[in-house]
Scaffold this motif. Structure first.
Motif, short mmCIF file in Angstrom:
data_model
loop_
_atom_site.label_atom_id
_atom_site.label_comp_id
_atom_site.label_asym_id
_atom_site.label_seq_id
_atom_site.Cartn_x
_atom_site.Cartn_y
_atom_site.Cartn_z
N GLU A 59 -3.10 3.30 -3.89
CA GLU A 59 -3.56 4.26 -5.54
C GLU A 59 -4.88 4.56 -5.22
O GLU A 59 -5.63 5.46 -5.23
CB GLU A 59 -2.97 3.77 -7.00
N ALA A 60 -5.62 3.66 -5.14
CA ALA A 60 -7.43 3.78 -5.49
C ALA A 60 -7.86 4.18 -4.38
O ALA A 60 -8.24 4.77 -4.09
CB ALA A 60 -8.07 2.53 -5.53
N LEU A 61 -7.03 3.92 -2.55
CA LEU A 61 -7.44 4.90 -1.37
C LEU A 61 -7.39 6.25 -1.82
O LEU A 61 -7.83 6.86 -1.31
CB LEU A 61 -6.67 3.39 -0.58
N GLN A 77 -15.01 -1.83 0.07
CA GLN A 77 -15.99 -1.19 -0.78
C GLN A 77 -15.37 -0.51 -2.05
O GLN A 77 -15.97 -0.22 -3.09
CB GLN A 77 -16.41 0.06 -0.01
N LEU A 78 -13.77 -1.54 -2.19
CA LEU A 78 -12.94 -0.76 -3.16
C LEU A 78 -13.19 -2.20 -4.20
O LEU A 78 -12.00 -2.13 -5.18
CB LEU A 78 -11.94 0.18 -3.13
N ILE A 138 4.56 5.15 0.88
CA ILE A 138 4.08 6.30 0.34
C ILE A 138 3.23 7.06 -0.73
O ILE A 138 3.56 5.77 -1.88
CB ILE A 138 5.28 7.45 0.42
N VAL A 139 2.45 7.10 -1.17
CA VAL A 139 1.64 7.26 -2.46
C VAL A 139 1.72 8.96 -2.39
O VAL A 139 1.51 9.92 -1.44
CB VAL A 139 0.74 7.05 -2.36
N ASP A 140 1.80 9.33 -3.72
CA ASP A 140 2.03 11.06 -4.41
C ASP A 140 2.34 12.05 -3.34
O ASP A 140 2.20 12.63 -2.81
CB ASP A 140 0.26 11.05 -4.13
N MET A 176 -1.25 2.17 5.08
CA MET A 176 -0.67 1.12 5.43
C MET A 176 -2.04 0.07 6.04
O MET A 176 -3.11 0.42 6.06
CB MET A 176 -0.15 1.86 7.57
N ASN A 177 -1.24 -1.33 5.64
CA ASN A 177 -2.94 -2.69 5.31
C ASN A 177 -1.77 -3.00 7.01
O ASN A 177 -0.42 -3.47 6.45
CB ASN A 177 -2.10 -3.26 5.04
N PRO A 178 -2.06 -3.20 7.78
CA PRO A 178 -1.14 -3.72 9.04
C PRO A 178 -0.82 -5.08 8.98
O PRO A 178 -0.58 -5.99 9.93
CB PRO A 178 -1.47 -3.42 10.63
#
Length: 163
Positions: free
Chosen positions: A91-93, A84-85, A115-117, A123-125
């Motif tokens: 970062e967008a997620l 959907q993105l 790690i974000v923020d 994680m994308n497996p």
């Protein structure tokens, strides 16, 4: 708590997944599942939280949400395919789901753990299904323990047949 993280099976559940997920407490499937029977096979290992992806059929879309949330071992988790993105990025997620500590997604077939923020684990497996883009099939493991950041790793599915 140990989580098995999988995505983009596209109807192929490799035998190596059962070895990789042998000791998991819960499985997160981030879409592009294929037939629903695949989830039944995974449920023989542990409870499954799953979402549909852009290639999933009407039956899968009817039974599963586009985005699922779960609270496991004190962590707020979101599972989404991410299509959907467009081309999802960590970062967008994080911007789309700002109130969770863990985001699991698929769609890109690119394994990723970052790690974000400062506090959000993304994680994308990768893709556990048929080989695409010359990449080996992979799954992920996340280990949760209250009070410390999640620990994770991406595992190649060794001995997987070429398909």
């Amino acid at each position: 708590m140990r989580l098995g993280v999988i995505s983009d099976t596209h109807g192929l559940l490799r035998p190596e997944v059962f070895d990789a997920f042998a000791e998991v407490d819960h499985i997160l499937h981030a879409g592009d599942i294929g037939p629903l029977d695949l989830l039944t096979e995974l449920e023989a290992l542990a409870p499954v939280t799953a979402v549909y992806g852009n290639t999933d059929s009407g039956e899968v879309r009817h039974r599963l949400p586009r985005v699922a949330t779960a609270e496991l071992d004190g962590f707020d988790i979101v599972v989404t395919h991410g299509d959907q993105l467009g081309s999802p990025t960590p970062e967008a997620l994080n911007a789309a789901f700002p109130d969770v500590q863990i985001i699991v997604y698929g769609h890109t077939h690119l394994p990723l753990l970052t790690i974000v923020d400062v506090v959000v684990t993304v994680m994308n497996p990768g893709s556990a299904g048929p080989r695409r883009f010359g990449r080996p099939p992979t799954v992920g493991i996340l280990e949760l323990e209250a009070g410390i950041p999640p620990r994770g790793r991406v595992l190649p599915l060794l001995n997987s047949r070429d398909d």
